[in-house]
Design an enzyme around this catalytic site. Structure first.
Site, PDB file in Angstrom:
ATOM      1  N   CYS A  99     -10.948  -4.464   1.516  1.00 22.01           N
ATOM      2  CA  CYS A  99     -11.384  -3.163   2.046  1.00 22.01           C
ATOM      3  C   CYS A  99     -12.582  -3.331   2.976  1.00 22.01           C
ATOM      4  O   CYS A  99     -13.508  -4.065   2.671  1.00 22.01           O
ATOM      5  CB  CYS A  99     -11.754  -2.271   0.863  1.00 22.01           C
ATOM      6  SG  CYS A  99     -12.657  -0.787   1.288  1.00 22.01           S
ATOM      7  N   CYS A 103     -13.809   3.629   6.570  1.00 22.66           N
ATOM      8  CA  CYS A 103     -12.907   4.787   6.732  1.00 22.66           C
ATOM      9  C   CYS A 103     -13.440   6.019   6.021  1.00 22.66           C
ATOM     10  O   CYS A 103     -13.136   7.147   6.430  1.00 22.66           O
ATOM     11  CB  CYS A 103     -11.527   4.475   6.165  1.00 22.66           C
ATOM     12  SG  CYS A 103     -11.061   2.752   6.257  1.00 22.66           S
ATOM     13  N   THR A 190     -18.096   3.595  -1.940  1.00 24.05           N
ATOM     14  CA  THR A 190     -17.592   2.449  -1.189  1.00 24.05           C
ATOM     15  C   THR A 190     -18.470   2.173   0.031  1.00 24.05           C
ATOM     16  O   THR A 190     -18.702   3.077   0.840  1.00 24.05           O
ATOM     17  CB  THR A 190     -16.145   2.733  -0.743  1.00 24.05           C
ATOM     18  OG1 THR A 190     -15.351   2.892  -1.910  1.00 24.05           O
ATOM     19  CG2 THR A 190     -15.578   1.606   0.094  1.00 24.05           C
ATOM     20  N   GLU A 257     -18.657  -1.136  -4.526  1.00 25.78           N
ATOM     21  CA  GLU A 257     -19.003   0.260  -4.800  1.00 25.78           C
ATOM     22  C   GLU A 257     -20.357   0.369  -5.493  1.00 25.78           C
ATOM     23  O   GLU A 257     -20.759  -0.541  -6.220  1.00 25.78           O
ATOM     24  CB  GLU A 257     -17.915   0.910  -5.670  1.00 25.78           C
ATOM     25  CG  GLU A 257     -16.716   1.435  -4.885  1.00 25.78           C
ATOM     26  CD  GLU A 257     -15.810   0.379  -4.276  1.00 25.78           C
ATOM     27  OE1 GLU A 257     -15.764  -0.743  -4.812  1.00 25.78           O
ATOM     28  OE2 GLU A 257     -15.156   0.663  -3.254  1.00 25.78           O
ATOM     29  N   HIS A 292      -8.181  10.866   3.884  1.00 24.99           N
ATOM     30  CA  HIS A 292      -8.351   9.551   3.269  1.00 24.99           C
ATOM     31  C   HIS A 292      -7.031   9.032   2.689  1.00 24.99           C
ATOM     32  O   HIS A 292      -6.744   7.838   2.749  1.00 24.99           O
ATOM     33  CB  HIS A 292      -9.463   9.569   2.222  1.00 24.99           C
ATOM     34  CG  HIS A 292     -10.016   8.199   1.977  1.00 24.99           C
ATOM     35  ND1 HIS A 292     -10.525   7.407   2.979  1.00 24.99           N
ATOM     36  CD2 HIS A 292     -10.088   7.443   0.858  1.00 24.99           C
ATOM     37  CE1 HIS A 292     -10.887   6.244   2.484  1.00 24.99           C
ATOM     38  NE2 HIS A 292     -10.632   6.229   1.203  1.00 24.99           N
ATOM     39  N   TYR A 296      -3.912   5.163   3.322  1.00 25.24           N
ATOM     40  CA  TYR A 296      -3.548   4.145   2.342  1.00 25.24           C
ATOM     41  C   TYR A 296      -2.307   3.329   2.677  1.00 25.24           C
ATOM     42  O   TYR A 296      -2.200   2.176   2.277  1.00 25.24           O
ATOM     43  CB  TYR A 296      -3.486   4.767   0.939  1.00 25.24           C
ATOM     44  CG  TYR A 296      -4.835   4.609   0.247  1.00 25.24           C
ATOM     45  CD1 TYR A 296      -5.990   5.088   0.843  1.00 25.24           C
ATOM     46  CD2 TYR A 296      -4.965   3.927  -0.961  1.00 25.24           C
ATOM     47  CE1 TYR A 296      -7.226   4.908   0.257  1.00 25.24           C
ATOM     48  CE2 TYR A 296      -6.193   3.743  -1.558  1.00 25.24           C
ATOM     49  CZ  TYR A 296      -7.327   4.234  -0.939  1.00 25.24           C
ATOM     50  OH  TYR A 296      -8.554   4.039  -1.518  1.00 25.24           O
ATOM     51  N   CYS A 299      -3.996   0.738   5.329  1.00 26.42           N
ATOM     52  CA  CYS A 299      -4.816  -0.361   4.799  1.00 26.42           C
ATOM     53  C   CYS A 299      -4.057  -1.164   3.758  1.00 26.42           C
ATOM     54  O   CYS A 299      -4.062  -2.382   3.799  1.00 26.42           O
ATOM     55  CB  CYS A 299      -6.183   0.127   4.331  1.00 26.42           C
ATOM     56  SG  CYS A 299      -6.320   0.644   2.634  1.00 26.42           S
ATOM     57  N   GLU A 443      -8.295   0.048  -7.612  1.00 23.42           N
ATOM     58  CA  GLU A 443      -8.665   0.751  -6.372  1.00 23.42           C
ATOM     59  C   GLU A 443      -7.436   1.439  -5.783  1.00 23.42           C
ATOM     60  O   GLU A 443      -7.521   2.564  -5.292  1.00 23.42           O
ATOM     61  CB  GLU A 443      -9.278  -0.248  -5.383  1.00 23.42           C
ATOM     62  CG  GLU A 443     -10.179   0.410  -4.337  1.00 23.42           C
ATOM     63  CD  GLU A 443      -9.421   1.136  -3.254  1.00 23.42           C
ATOM     64  OE1 GLU A 443      -9.924   2.168  -2.766  1.00 23.42           O
ATOM     65  OE2 GLU A 443      -8.316   0.687  -2.884  1.00 23.42           O
TER      66      GLU A 443
HETATM   67 FE1  SF4 Z   1     -11.100   0.699   2.053  1.00 22.24          FE
HETATM   68 FE2  SF4 Z   1      -8.590   1.330   2.606  1.00 22.24          FE
HETATM   69 FE3  SF4 Z   1     -10.311   3.218   1.758  1.00 22.24          FE
HETATM   70 FE4  SF4 Z   1     -10.517   2.114   4.224  1.00 22.24          FE
HETATM   71  S1  SF4 Z   1      -8.824   3.397   3.436  1.00 22.24           S
HETATM   72  S2  SF4 Z   1     -12.166   2.526   2.794  1.00 22.24           S
HETATM   73  S3  SF4 Z   1      -9.910   0.005   3.827  1.00 22.24           S
HETATM   74  S4  SF4 Z   1      -9.559   1.433   0.579  1.00 22.24           S
HETATM   75 FE    FE Z   2     -10.560   3.280  -1.021  1.00 18.61          FE
END
Ligand code: SF4
Ligand code: FE
Length: 481
Positions: A99, A103, A190, A257, A292, A296, A299, A443
Site C-alpha cells: 500500500c 489514496c 494509513t 497505520e 475509497h 480496491y 490497488c 487490510e
Molecule cells: Fe492503500 Fe489501496 Fe487504500 Fe490506496 S486504496 S491507501 S493503496 S489500501
Molecule cells: Fe486501505
C-alpha cells in the site's frame, strides 16, 4: 514544492511531528527502519509522476489553477479522471507490492469537495471556498494528506454523545473567534506518520444531539496536540532486520497505520469545512466510502498481478509449472484479480457529476467492488499458498542461509530446479509469505470499511422496491395487491 523522492523525504524530516514506536518517541521517521518501507512506497507516488511514460496517469491539470499537478491532489473532472485513477493505482501496486497510502487523503478531498458545496447551498456557509483554497495549497506544495475518518467509537451500541467518555468520537471541545478546538482520536490512520496534513471528517451518520461531532477540518500533522502511536504488523520486526526475511524489504506490507490522538488541537476557521451540520455527516461518509472502495480493484488488482507472477515463478523454481492443476489455479488467480479490477473500472465508467461539478463513482458498483475484494483476495492468497507449498511457513532464517556452519545444508536441501539459486527461491517464497500474511489479508477485509458496511449500502442503494416491481410485472400481479 515537493517533486522528487528526496524532496518528499526531506519535507518529512522537517516536520518534527510527535510519533511513538514501541513506547518511545521517534526523532526522525525517515531514518527509522520501521517506517522506511512505507515512506518508500508513498514516495513512488512522487517518483512515477516524474516519468514521461506515466505522466498521463500520474498527473492531471488542476481545475483550480490550470497547472499540472500530481493526480493524488486532483479533484476528478470527468469519468475519464475516475478511470485513470484506477489505472494509476494498478500501476503503482506493480511497483510497490504494498500500500502506498496516498489514496485516502485524495478521496477525502474529493468527497468533501461535493459535500461542502451542498452544505453551503443549504446553510449559506463558505466551506466550499475554504476547501478550494486548502486543495490549491495541497496542489501547489504537492503534499500528502491523510484521510482521517475512523473514530475509535467505544461502545458500538451507543452514539457519540452517549459514550461514557465523550472523546471516543472526535468532537469540537470549544469554539472561539479565531477557530475551534477539537478533541478525540482517529484510529487505523494509513500513512499518517509520513503525511503532511490530516483531513478530519466525521466517522458515521449523526443525530441532532451529536452536533459537536459533525466536524470536518484540516490539521497539519505537526500541530500542537497531535500525537501518533504506530501500530504493530504481522512479522514487523523483520522490517527492523532489513534483510530478505521481510519478503518485500524495500516497500514493506500494507500501509503503516497509526492511532492519532487529538488533544485540544486548535483549528483556525479557514481550515474548517463542516461544523455542526449533522445532516451532512452520513452523506460525507457515504461519498468518501464510495471513492475509497472504488480504489480496491485497482490497488489490489495490481497486487494480485504481482502475486500471480510470484506464484508462477515459484512453480517454475520447483519444477511444477507444467502440471495442469497449476495452470488451472494460476488462471483462477488471474480471473479473481481481473474481476475486482472490472468492478473498479465499472463504477468509474458509471460515475456521475455532483452539484459542485466534480465526478464520483457509482455507489452501488463501488461497494460491490470492495465487497468482492474481501473475498477474492483471500481466495487469491489461498491459491498462492496451495501452489507455493507448505515451505512458505517453514523456511529457515536468512541467518541460517548465511551461516558458515549450516548455510551449506540450507543451500543444498532448499534447492528446487538445478539452474535457480536457492537464495532466489527463498526470496520469492518470502515475498509470497509477505503478501498473503495476516496484516495484508485483514487490510483487504477491513480497509475502506468492513464488509458489513458494504451490505448496508446494498440495501440502501440496491432499490429492492423497484426490483419487486419488475417481478410483479412479469408475474402479472397488479400493483395494488
Ligand atoms: Fe492503500 Fe489501496 Fe487504500 Fe490506496 S486504496 S491507501 S493503496 S489500501
Ligand atoms: Fe486501505
Amino acid at each position: 514544492m515537493i517533486k522528487t523522492k528526496e524532496d518528499y523525504i526531506n519535507s518529512l524530516k522537517k516536520l518534527n511531528h510527535v510519533v511513538y514506536y514501541r513506547g518511545k518517541r521517534v526523532a526522525d521517521v525517515t531514518a527509522h527502519p520501521a517506517f522506511v518501507p512505507h515512506i518508500n512506497a508513498a514516495a513512488k507516488t512522487y517518483e512515477l509522476a516524474l516519468k514521461p511514460d506515466h505522466e498521463d496517469l500520474m498527473t492531471a491539470t488542476s481545475h483550480l489553477t490550470g497547472k499540472k499537478i500530481n493526480r493524488f491532489t486532483h479533484v476528478h473532472q470527468s469519468r475519464e479522471d475516475l478511470i485513470k485513477k484506477v489505472q494509476m493505482l494498478r500501476l503503482i501496486s506493480h511497483e510497490t507490492g504494498s500500500c502506498y497510502q496516498r489514496c485516502v487523503g485524495f478521496d477525502a478531498m474529493n468527497s468533501l469537495y461535493g459535500v461542502t458545496y451542498e452544505i453551503d447551498e443549504k446553510h449559506g456557509t463558505s466551506y466550499h471556498e475554504r476547501l478550494k483554497k486548502f486543495i490549491a495549497y495541497i496542489q501547489e506544495n504537492n503534499f500528502m494528506v491523510v484521510g482521517s475518518m475512523t473514530d475509535p467509537k467505544g461502545d458500538r451500541s451507543k452514539g457519540p454523545s452517549q459514550q461514557a467518555d465523550p472523546d471516543l468520537f472526535t468532537h469540537v471541545a470549544k469554539k472561539t473567534d479565531p477557530g475551534v478546538v477539537i478533541r478525540g482520536a482517529k484510529a487505523h490512520q494509513t500513512g499518517a506518520v509520513n503525511s503532511h496534513e490530516m483531513l478530519i471528517m466525521p466517522t458515521q451518520a449523526l443525530r441532532p444531539e451529536d452536533k459537536d461531532y459533525a466536524i470536518a477540518c484540516a490539521v497539519p500533522v505537526n500541530a500542537p496536540g497531535v500525537t501518533m502511536i504506530f501500530g504493530r504488523q504481522t512479522n514487523e520486526e523483520r522490517k527492523l532486520e532489513q534483510g530478505m526475511d521481510a519478503g518485500n524489504p524495500e516497500f514493506g506490507l500494507v500501509g503503516g497505520e497509526a492511532l492519532v490522538v487529538l488533544e485540544d488541537v486548535f483549528v483556525p476557521w479557514e481550515r474548517v469545512f463542516m461544523c455542526g451540520e449533522v445532516e451532512f455527516a452520513g452523506l460525507l461518509v457515504e461519498r468518501f466510502a464510495s471513492l475509497h472502495r472504488q480504489n480496491y480493484g485497482g490497488c489490489k488488482g495490481g497486487l494480485t498481478d504481482v502475486l500471480v507472477g510470484a506464484t508462477a515463478l515459484a512453480a517454475d523454481y520447483q519444477g511444477t509449472s507444467q502440471a495442469s492443476h497449476v495452470r488451472d489455479k494460476l488462471a483462477e488467480m488471474i480471473h479473481l484479480g481481473e474481476t475486482i479490477y472490472t468492478g473498479s473500472i465499472a463504477c468509474s465508467a458509471m460515475g456521475h457529476k455532483t452539484k459542485a461539478g466534480n465526478w464520483e463513482p457509482d455507489t452501488l458498483l463501488a461497494n460491490t467492488t470492495k465487497y468482492n475484494v474481501t473475498k477474492n483476495i483471500y481466495e487469491v492468497a489461498r491459491l498462492a499458498h496451495d501452489l507455493a507449498g507448505g515451505i512458505i511457513a517453514t523456511l529457515p532464517f536468512e541467518d541460517d542461509l548465511k551461516s558458515p556452519e549450516v548455510g551449506k545444508y540450507v543451500e543444498k536441501y532448499l534447492k528446487g530446479v538445478s539452474d535457480v539459486p536457492t537464495e532466489d527461491r527463498i526470496r520469492l517464497l518470502r515475498l509470497i509469505e509477505n503478501m498473503t500474511g495476516g496484516t495484508a489479508l485483514v487490510e483487504s477485509m477491513h480497509g475502506a470499511g468492513s464488509p458489513q458496511a458494504q451490505k448496508v449500502m446494498y440495501l440502501r442503494s440496491g432499490n429492492i422496491e423497484q426490483k419487486k416491481k419488475l417481478a410483479k410485472k412479469l408475474a402479472k400481479i397488479s400493483e395494488k395487491k
